[in-house]
Write a protein that holds these residues in place. Structure first.
Motif, PDB file in Angstrom:
ATOM      1  N   ASP A  67       4.932  35.431 156.810  1.00 43.58           N
ATOM      2  CA  ASP A  67       5.252  34.005 156.704  1.00 43.58           C
ATOM      3  C   ASP A  67       6.695  33.871 156.231  1.00 43.58           C
ATOM      4  O   ASP A  67       6.974  33.834 155.036  1.00 43.58           O
ATOM      5  CB  ASP A  67       4.291  33.316 155.728  1.00 43.58           C
ATOM      6  N   ARG A  68       7.611  33.794 157.173  1.00 45.78           N
ATOM      7  CA  ARG A  68       9.043  33.732 156.840  1.00 45.78           C
ATOM      8  C   ARG A  68       9.436  32.416 156.173  1.00 45.78           C
ATOM      9  O   ARG A  68      10.512  32.320 155.570  1.00 45.78           O
ATOM     10  CB  ARG A  68       9.886  33.948 158.102  1.00 45.78           C
ATOM     11  N   LYS A  69       8.574  31.412 156.245  1.00 43.45           N
ATOM     12  CA  LYS A  69       8.888  30.126 155.622  1.00 43.45           C
ATOM     13  C   LYS A  69       8.891  30.206 154.092  1.00 43.45           C
ATOM     14  O   LYS A  69       9.353  29.280 153.428  1.00 43.45           O
ATOM     15  CB  LYS A  69       7.901  29.064 156.082  1.00 43.45           C
ATOM     16  N   LEU A  70       8.363  31.305 153.553  1.00 39.07           N
ATOM     17  CA  LEU A  70       8.393  31.476 152.101  1.00 39.07           C
ATOM     18  C   LEU A  70       9.825  31.503 151.575  1.00 39.07           C
ATOM     19  O   LEU A  70      10.085  31.105 150.434  1.00 39.07           O
ATOM     20  CB  LEU A  70       7.680  32.773 151.714  1.00 39.07           C
ATOM     21  N   TYR A  71      10.770  31.958 152.409  1.00 44.91           N
ATOM     22  CA  TYR A  71      12.159  32.019 151.967  1.00 44.91           C
ATOM     23  C   TYR A  71      12.748  30.635 151.764  1.00 44.91           C
ATOM     24  O   TYR A  71      13.712  30.483 151.004  1.00 44.91           O
ATOM     25  CB  TYR A  71      12.997  32.797 152.989  1.00 44.91           C
ATOM     26  N   ASN A 124       4.618  39.440 151.470  1.00 48.98           N
ATOM     27  CA  ASN A 124       4.019  38.290 152.141  1.00 48.98           C
ATOM     28  C   ASN A 124       4.986  37.616 153.104  1.00 48.98           C
ATOM     29  O   ASN A 124       4.563  36.961 154.062  1.00 48.98           O
ATOM     30  CB  ASN A 124       3.531  37.279 151.101  1.00 48.98           C
ATOM     31  N   SER A 125       6.289  37.767 152.866  1.00 51.99           N
ATOM     32  CA  SER A 125       7.264  37.148 153.762  1.00 51.99           C
ATOM     33  C   SER A 125       7.269  37.802 155.139  1.00 51.99           C
ATOM     34  O   SER A 125       7.767  37.211 156.098  1.00 51.99           O
ATOM     35  CB  SER A 125       8.666  37.229 153.151  1.00 51.99           C
ATOM     36  N   ILE A 165      16.249  38.451 154.013  1.00 49.98           N
ATOM     37  CA  ILE A 165      16.584  37.171 154.644  1.00 49.98           C
ATOM     38  C   ILE A 165      17.609  37.391 155.748  1.00 49.98           C
ATOM     39  O   ILE A 165      17.693  36.602 156.699  1.00 49.98           O
ATOM     40  CB  ILE A 165      17.103  36.157 153.602  1.00 49.98           C
ATOM     41  N   THR A 194      14.817  29.398 157.888  1.00 49.40           N
ATOM     42  CA  THR A 194      13.474  29.969 158.040  1.00 49.40           C
ATOM     43  C   THR A 194      12.450  28.925 158.448  1.00 49.40           C
ATOM     44  O   THR A 194      11.277  29.263 158.654  1.00 49.40           O
ATOM     45  CB  THR A 194      13.041  30.652 156.735  1.00 49.40           C
ATOM     46  N   CYS A 211      11.902  29.839 148.323  1.00 50.55           N
ATOM     47  CA  CYS A 211      12.618  30.777 147.460  1.00 50.55           C
ATOM     48  C   CYS A 211      14.048  30.315 147.221  1.00 50.55           C
ATOM     49  O   CYS A 211      14.509  30.260 146.070  1.00 50.55           O
ATOM     50  CB  CYS A 211      12.590  32.165 148.080  1.00 50.55           C
ATOM     51  N   ASN A 249      11.658  37.137 163.646  1.00 49.11           N
ATOM     52  CA  ASN A 249      10.620  37.977 163.071  1.00 49.11           C
ATOM     53  C   ASN A 249      10.460  39.200 163.958  1.00 49.11           C
ATOM     54  O   ASN A 249      11.238  39.432 164.870  1.00 49.11           O
ATOM     55  CB  ASN A 249       9.299  37.203 162.933  1.00 49.11           C
ATOM     56  N   LEU A 309       8.114  39.574 148.891  1.00 49.07           N
ATOM     57  CA  LEU A 309       8.718  40.124 150.096  1.00 49.07           C
ATOM     58  C   LEU A 309       7.658  40.672 151.047  1.00 49.07           C
ATOM     59  O   LEU A 309       7.810  40.589 152.273  1.00 49.07           O
ATOM     60  CB  LEU A 309       9.709  41.225 149.726  1.00 49.07           C
TER      61      LEU A 309
END
Length: 579
Positions: free
Chosen positions: A199-203, A195-196, A443, A243, A206, A450, A193
Motif C-alpha cells: 500500500d504505497r499510499k501509506l507514504y 506494509n508500504s 519513496i 503516492t 508519512c 510499484n 516500510l
C-alpha cells in the motif's frame, strides 16, 4: 499413492522418522473400499475414497514440508545471529563506549575464545554429518554452517556482552528508556516500510506527518524568519501527493517539459543560496560562499542549459512520434550526448555540500527527463526538495548541538573538524539518519510506481533513445531510470554523514540491520498457497529486500565518485558566528 511413496523415501533417508498418523492404517481403508464395491454400495465407497484422497493430499503436503520447521528455525536463527553480530560490530567499532568494557584480560579472553571455536566446530561437524547421513541437500549444510558461524562469533564476545550489560544498568534509567524507545521507533518504521510494499499510499500520511512534526520542531529551535521550517513542511507535503497518483503513469508531454523549467528554477534558487546565504549560521556549514570562482558559475549555467535543451528534445521527439514520423538519427545522437555529458559535469563542481548536490541534481535531470513520460518528472524535483529539507534539518540539529554544548565541548568539536581528525563516534540519536535514509530510499521507488508497474512500463519512455526493438537495451534504460532517484538519496545521505562527522560505514551497517528486520518479516510472509500472483509477490518482496543490502552497497560505491570530495565548513566559523 503418491504420499505413501514420498513417505517411503523420507523413511529410508531419515534417522528419526515421524509418520503421518491419519494414513498409518491406509491398507485397512483400501480393503474397506474394495469390500463396499463388492457389496455394490457405491455411494459409501465413493465417500470413503474421497476422504482417502483428501488424506493423501494432506500427507503429501506433510512430507513436502517435513523439514519446514527445522529450516525456518535455522534460517531465523541465522538472521537473528547476523543482526546481533552487526550490533556488536557497530558498538565495538563505531561508538565510544567506556574503557571499562574493553579493559578486560585479553589472554583469558583468547583462551575462552579458542574453546568456544573448538566446541562450535565440533557441534557444526556433528550436525553436518547427520545431514550427510540423511542425504540432505547441500543448502541445508550451508544454512547450518553459516548460522553456527555467526552464533559462535557472538558467544565468543560474551565478555564484551556482559560488560555492556553491566554498563547499561549502571547508568540512569533514562538511558535505558531512550534505548528502548529508539528500538521501538526503529521497529515501527521497519514495519511501516514492510506494509508500504502493498500500500504505497501509506507514504502520503508519512510525509504529511513528517512535514508537520519537523517544521514544529524547527519553529521551536530556530527563528521563523529563516524560512526553513515553512520550507520543510511544504516540501514534505508536496512529495506526499505522488503516492496518491496511479502507478501506471499516463502520458503528459507538457508536464515533462514544464518539469524542466521547474528543475532550472530550483537550481537557480539553490545557486543563489550557496552564494549569498552564508551570512546565516544555519547555512554556513553547507555553503562555501567564500569561493566565488567564475568557472563554477559558467558550469552551473551550462548545466541549466543542458536541462533546458533536454526539455526541448523531449518536445521534439514526442512531436515526431505523435505525427507518425521516424525519430531522426540526429535527435537520438543529441539525446545520448546530453544524457551522457550532463552526468560527468558534477565531478567538476564546487565541493561544498549545497553546490555539489545542486550540480548532481542538475546533472542527472536531463537523462531522467528524456526517459520520463508524465508526472515522474515532477517527482524528481519534489524528491530533491525533500532531500534538501532533510539536509537543512540535520544542519540545524548540528548547529544547535554546537550552540548548546559547553565551551569545552565546543573547543573539542572545533579542533576535531579543523585538525581533520577521524569521524566522531556514533551516538544513539544518530539512528535517525539511517532510518530517514530507508524511508527516502523506498519513496524514491514507490513515489512513481510499484512492482507491477515495472513489467508494464510504457515503451515511449525509451523511444527518445532507441527506435528499434532491443529488449536488453530497453531494460537497461528502464533500470537506469529507476536508479537515478536512488542516486540522489544516497548522495544526500553521504553529505549528511559528512556534515555530522559520523562514519558512513557505521550508518550503512545500521541500514543493513533495519533491512534485516524487514527481511525476517517478509520471510514469514512467503506463501506456497494461493494464486500465482500472491505466491510470486511474496517471493519477490523477500528477494528484493534481501538483495537491497548489496544493491545499496553498489550504489554507495558508484555515488562515492560524486561525494568523496564534499567538504563542510568548520564548526569554528559556525560557533563564532553564533556568539
Amino acid at each position: 499413492m503418491v504420499s505413501l511413496t514420498t513417505s517411503d523415501i523420507k523413511q529410508s533417508h531419515l534417522l528419526y522418522f515421524k509418520p503421518f498418523k491419519p494414513l498409518s492404517h491406509y491398507s485397512s481403508i483400501l480393503d474397506k473400499i474394495e469390500g463396499l464395491i463388492l457389496a455394490t454400495d457405491y455411494d459409501a465407497a465413493l465417500d470413503l475414497s474421497e476422504n482417502l484422497r483428501s488424506l493423501a493430499l494432506q500427507g503429501l503436503h506433510y512430507f513436502q514440508t517435513y523439514d519446514w520447521l527445522m529450516l525456518m528455525s535455522v534460517i531465523t536463527l541465522g538472521y537473528l545471529g547476523w543482526m546481533i553480530y552487526l550490533v556488536l560490530h557497530v558498538l565495538q567499532s563505531y561508538t565510544s563506549l567506556p574503557g571499562s568494557i574493553f579493559g578486560m584480560e585479553r589472554a583469558a579472553e583468547r583462551n575462552s575464545q579458542g574453546k568456544i571455536y573448538l566446541c562450535g566446530c565440533i557441534v557444526t561437524g556433528v550436525i553436518c554429518l547427520l545431514f550427510m547421513l540423511e542425504h540432505s541437500p547441500p543448502l541445508y549444510h550451508a544454512y547450518m554452517i553459516m548460522t553456527s558461524f555467526l552464533w559462535v562469533q557472538i558467544i565468543s564476545e560474551h565478555q564484551f556482552i556482559k560488560a555492556l550489560w553491566k554498563h547499561l544498568f549502571e547508568r540512569r534509567n533514562n538511558r535505558i528508556i531512550k534505548l528502548l524507545a529508539t528500538t521501538a521507533v526503529a521497529v515501527f518504521i521497519s514495519e511501516f516500510l514492510v506494509n508500504s510494499f502493498t500500500d504505497r499510499k501509506l507514504y502520503t500520511g508519512c510525509f504529511l506527518f513528517a512535514g508537520v512534526s519537523a517544521s514544529f520542531y524547527l519553529f521551536k529551535s530556530i527563528p521563523w524568519r529563516s524560512g526553513i521550517p515553512i520550507y520543510v513542511c511544504i516540501s514534505c507535503w508536496f512529495l506526499s501527493i505522488f503516492t496518491l497518483m496511479p502507478a501506471e503513469i499516463p502520458d503528459n508531454n507538457l508536464l515533462v517539459v514544464s518539469s524542466g523549467a521547474v528543475i532550472i528554477i530550483i537550481g537557480i534558487a539553490a545557486r543563489w543560496l550557496a552564494l549569498h546565504a552564508g551570512g546565516s549560521r544555519f547555512w554556513l556549514s553547507i555553503c562555501n560562499f567564500e569561493l566565488k570562482n567564475p568557472k563554477y558559475s559558467a558550469l552551473f549555467y551550462f548545466q541549466a542549459l543542458l536541462v533546458a535543451l533536454s526539455s526541448l528534445m523531449v518536445y521534439l521527439s514526442t512531436t515526431h512520434r505523435a505525427e507518425k514520423q521516424e525519430l531522426l538519427v540526429f535527435h537520438q545522437l543529441v539525446n545520448w550526448s546530453i544524457a551522457g555529458f550532463s552526468m560527468v559535469l558534477p565531478l567538476f563542481s564546487e565541493n561544498s555540500i549545497l553546490s555539489r548536490l545542486t550540480s548532481i541534481f542538475l546533472g542527472f535531470a536531463p537523462p531522467f527527463l528524456l526517459l520520463s513520460i508524465g508526472y515522474e518528472a515532477v517527482f524528481y524535483a519534489a524528491l530533491a526538495l525533500v532531500l534538501m529539507a532533510w539536509i537543512l534539518f540535520e544542519n540545524t540539529l548540528f548547529n544547535l548541538n554546537i550552540k548548546n554544548s559547553s565551551s569545552n565541548s565546543i573547543k573539542n568539536v572545533t579542533n576535531h573538524l579543523i585538525l581533520g581528525y577521524d569521524n566522531r563516534s556514533l551516538q544513539l540519536s544518530d539512528v535517525r539518519i539511517p532510518l530517514a535514509f530507508m524511508v527516502l530510499f523506498n519513496i524514491a521507488f514507490f513515489g512513481t510506481g510499484n512492482f507491477a508497474s515495472i513489467a508494464s512500463f510504457e515503451i515511449s519512455s525509451v523511444y527518445r533513445f532507441i527506435t528499434v526493438f532491443s529488449p536488453f537495451l530497453m531494460a537497461a534504460l528502464l533500470i537506469f531510470k529507476l536508479f537515478i532517484p536512488f542516486i540522489l538519496v544516497i548522495c544526500a545521505f553521504s553529505a549528511i554523514t559528512k556534515l555530522n562527522q559520523v562514519p558512513r560505514m557505521g550508518c550503512y551497517f545500521l541500514v543493513i540491520l533495519f533491512s534485516d528486520v524487514m527481511t525476517i518479516h517478509f520471510f514469514f510472509l512467503v506463501r506456497n498457497t494461493g494464486s500465482w500472483m500472491e505466491i510470486g509477490n511474496s517471493i519477490s518482496h523477500f528477494g528484493i529486500v534481501s538483495a537491497q543490502v548489496v544493491f545499496v552497497l553498489l550504489l554507495f560505491a558508484l555515488t562515492n565518485t560524486y561525494t568523496k570530495n564534499i567538504q563542510c565548513n568548520s564548526a569554528a566559523k559556525t560557533t563564532r558566528k553564533a556568539n
